[in-house]
Design a protein around this motif. Structure first.
Motif, PDB file in Angstrom:
ATOM      1  N   THR A  11      33.685  63.178  40.885  1.00  0.00           N
ATOM      2  CA  THR A  11      34.311  64.479  40.925  1.00  0.00           C
ATOM      3  C   THR A  11      34.803  64.943  39.619  1.00  0.00           C
ATOM      4  O   THR A  11      34.733  65.992  39.222  1.00  0.00           O
ATOM      5  N   PRO A  65      26.685  69.003  42.057  1.00  0.00           N
ATOM      6  CA  PRO A  65      28.271  68.536  42.174  1.00  0.00           C
ATOM      7  C   PRO A  65      28.592  67.614  41.171  1.00  0.00           C
ATOM      8  O   PRO A  65      29.662  67.524  40.900  1.00  0.00           O
ATOM      9  N   ARG A 219      35.909  62.079  49.051  1.00  0.00           N
ATOM     10  CA  ARG A 219      35.350  63.364  48.429  1.00  0.00           C
ATOM     11  C   ARG A 219      34.010  63.009  47.548  1.00  0.00           C
ATOM     12  O   ARG A 219      33.032  63.787  47.952  1.00  0.00           O
ATOM     13  N   ASP A 220      33.968  62.115  46.830  1.00  0.00           N
ATOM     14  CA  ASP A 220      32.608  61.793  46.343  1.00  0.00           C
ATOM     15  C   ASP A 220      31.519  61.542  47.289  1.00  0.00           C
ATOM     16  O   ASP A 220      30.299  62.020  47.184  1.00  0.00           O
ATOM     17  N   ALA A 222      31.556  62.471  50.403  1.00  0.00           N
ATOM     18  CA  ALA A 222      31.256  63.380  51.175  1.00  0.00           C
ATOM     19  C   ALA A 222      30.446  64.497  50.220  1.00  0.00           C
ATOM     20  O   ALA A 222      29.312  65.003  51.197  1.00  0.00           O
ATOM     21  N   ALA A 223      30.369  64.721  49.148  1.00  0.00           N
ATOM     22  CA  ALA A 223      29.539  65.650  48.462  1.00  0.00           C
ATOM     23  C   ALA A 223      28.087  64.780  48.284  1.00  0.00           C
ATOM     24  O   ALA A 223      27.030  65.781  48.377  1.00  0.00           O
ATOM     25  N   ASP A 226      26.419  65.462  51.840  1.00  0.00           N
ATOM     26  CA  ASP A 226      26.084  66.758  52.094  1.00  0.00           C
ATOM     27  C   ASP A 226      24.795  67.200  51.272  1.00  0.00           C
ATOM     28  O   ASP A 226      23.883  67.821  51.657  1.00  0.00           O
ATOM     29  N   HIS A 246      30.211  67.915  55.219  1.00  0.00           N
ATOM     30  CA  HIS A 246      31.452  66.864  54.946  1.00  0.00           C
ATOM     31  C   HIS A 246      32.460  67.401  53.916  1.00  0.00           C
ATOM     32  O   HIS A 246      33.765  67.029  54.394  1.00  0.00           O
ATOM     33  N   ILE A 247      32.262  67.958  52.798  1.00  0.00           N
ATOM     34  CA  ILE A 247      33.303  68.705  52.119  1.00  0.00           C
ATOM     35  C   ILE A 247      34.094  69.636  52.763  1.00  0.00           C
ATOM     36  O   ILE A 247      35.465  69.376  52.799  1.00  0.00           O
ATOM     37  N   ARG A 251      38.379  69.019  54.013  1.00  0.00           N
ATOM     38  CA  ARG A 251      39.596  70.069  53.595  1.00  0.00           C
ATOM     39  C   ARG A 251      40.697  70.315  54.572  1.00  0.00           C
ATOM     40  O   ARG A 251      41.487  70.949  53.975  1.00  0.00           O
ATOM     41  N   GLU A 455      31.049  64.229  60.371  1.00  0.00           N
ATOM     42  CA  GLU A 455      31.925  65.308  59.831  1.00  0.00           C
ATOM     43  C   GLU A 455      33.417  64.606  60.177  1.00  0.00           C
ATOM     44  O   GLU A 455      34.201  64.594  59.533  1.00  0.00           O
TER      45      GLU A 455
END
Length: 479
Positions: A11, A65, A219-220, A222-223, A226, A246-247, A251, A455
């Motif tokens: 990210t 992303p 976060r990577d 999750a992206a 998704d 997931h993103i 949060r 999630e």
């Protein structure tokens, strides 16, 4: 080499590309330089296709992303026309594909710049990566005498060492989570059928195998999840649909959860003290965050599940070898596959069609048994492995007794008694890098939850990462 490349997640690197601070070619140069320096010791990256990567940049990368971020594909599955594969085997060496797989189409749409493949054991079988086709074992950057895990061992070693910030993997019995644990990374196995399998297969290993990713950050992952989620056209079954994704889930913290702590194997046998210590350390962290933790373990037929898993994988291995030999028009020759694969052929020959269907039925019954455990519980907390990362050679493919290799004393199931249970049940599960032992080796903790609750599990992992960041923990052999 681009400054701080090895310390950044995908990210972050994508953000630098988007801002114009660096371009995709410069990041690819950096990744290739890191590979040149580190790979001779790791033996993790193979089949480099630099020109394919440069051509993708010249054509214009998708606005996804991870636009411009260097990336690696596992040398097993993820079929791609621009990326020939050995599939971890001398029999399948230099296989080329006429079509791109659906999972590669989705990964490519994130904007990554794939430039090579990563090592895998023959057939994706086993918790180490030591395939003969690569000329030697793949080694762990935390300790070169130890395995980075398997079957996505090359991916784990490459990401941990900083050659790339994230890589493709796959998981049919722990093959993302075992390398994540062994290499100090985050590895998440999604709910069964969350990702597409077509057009090359309808399902892997009776639905137990699924693609995935090795990443440094939640976060990577999750992206990527998704971007890649959803069935492809004609899929035999689908996973329950995601909510906001997931993103969106990471949060905000998840609700406070009921966590079952198991510091033994799932059938009550003791595990290595370092691994038990990692479980209790994670339990204390979860309690400090307000989650409710109590000792509990499922009452499910673990032994029966592993026997069924072993027969299904033996049959799958034999089928792929038979299909390859039929396609080329002559039988298997001496030395083309290793002893574990030969043992799988031997075992498959003793499994009738009725036996195979009984094994699939046993897996389905186990899934119901394990799912019932999650009626009062939200999360099952265990170690990812029963021991610290194994020494090189312990799980080399020299044993022709396939059942012994999987279930014999001190063999694969004793070493990795947790992960395959959730391939069998289809439930989401993750290995989180929260603990290092006195020797400086990473010891992953394993979190599993209800079918379809990806999630919420991803959000819990993000909460743990925020509470105890691991990004600054890097192996001795690194960029």
């Amino acid at each position: 080499m681009f400054k701080d490349y090895g310390a950044k997640d995908a990210t972050d690197l994508a953000g630098l590309v988007a801002s114009g601070e660096v371009d995709a070619d410069a990041l690819l140069d950096t990744a290739l330089a890191a590979m040149e320096r580190l790979n001779p010791k790791l033996n993790a990256v193979v089949l480099v296709q630099e020109e394919a990567a440069r051509a993708a940049i010249r054509r214009g990368l998708p606005e996804g992303p991870f636009r411009g971020v260097p990336f690696l594909l596992k040398d097993l599955g993820c079929e791609a026309m621009d990326f020939p594969s050995h599939n971890g085997s001398r029999l399948f060496a230099n296989t080329r594909y006429a079509l791109d797989s659906a999972i590669w189409d989705r990964i490519r749409a994130t904007g990554v710049v794939a430039f090579a493949r990563t090592t895998a054991p023959e057939g994706g079988v086993g918790p180490a990566t030591e395939s003969a086709v690569y000329g030697g074992p793949t080694r762990n950057p935390w300790d070169l005498s130890r395995t980075p895990g398997g079957s996505s061992g090359g991916a784990g070693a490459a990401v941990a060492a900083g050659i790339v910030p994230a890589a493709h993997g796959s998981d049919g019995g722990g093959s993302v989570r075992i390398p994540a644990s062994s290499c100090g990374l985050f590895g998440f196995k999604a709910t069964r059928a969350r990702f597409p399998d077509g057009p090359y297969s309808g399902e892997g290993w009776a639905g137990m195998a699924i693609d995935g990713f090795l990443t440094r950050s939640v976060r990577d992952a999750a992206a990527f999840h998704d971007a890649c989620a959803g069935a492809d056209l004609g899929a035999p079954y689908w996973a329950p649909p995601l909510g906001a994704g997931h993103i969106a889930a990471i949060r905000r913290p998840p609700r406070r959860l009921r966590v079952a702590l198991c510091d033994t194997t799932l059938d009550g046998r003791p595990i290595h003290p370092d691994c038990a210590a990692a479980v209790h350390d994670a339990a204390r962290l979860l309690e400090s965050l307000g989650h409710h933790v109590e000792p509990a373990r499922p009452a499910a037929d673990i032994g029966g599940m592993m026997r069924a898993w072993t027969d299904i994988v033996a049959c799958g291995t034999a089928l792929s070898i038979r299909a390859k030999c039929a396609a080329r028009g002559h039988p298997l020759e001496p030395g083309e596959v290793e002893n574990v694969a030969l043992g799988a052929i031997d075992r498959a020959a003793a499994v009738s069609g009725a036996d195979y269907l009984a094994a699939v039925g046993r897996i389905h019954a186990f899934g119901r048994e394990l799912s019932a455990f999650f009626d009062p519980w939200d999360i099952l907390l265990t170690a990812t492995l029963a021991e610290p990362p194994a020494m090189i050679g312990r799980f080399a493919h020299t044993d022709r007794d396939f059942v012994h290799f999987r279930t014999g004393p001190g063999m694969v199931f004793d070493y990795s008694p947790f992960c395959a249970a959730f391939n069998a049940s289809g439930q989401p599960a993750a290995s989180v890098p929260l603990f290092w032992n006195g020797e400086g080796l990473p010891i992953g903790v394993h979190l599993a939850t209800r079918f379809g609750a990806d999630e919420e599990l991803m959000a819990l992992c993000a909460e743990l990462e925020s509470a105890r960041p691991w990004a600054g923990l890097r192996p001795p052999l690194t960029v």
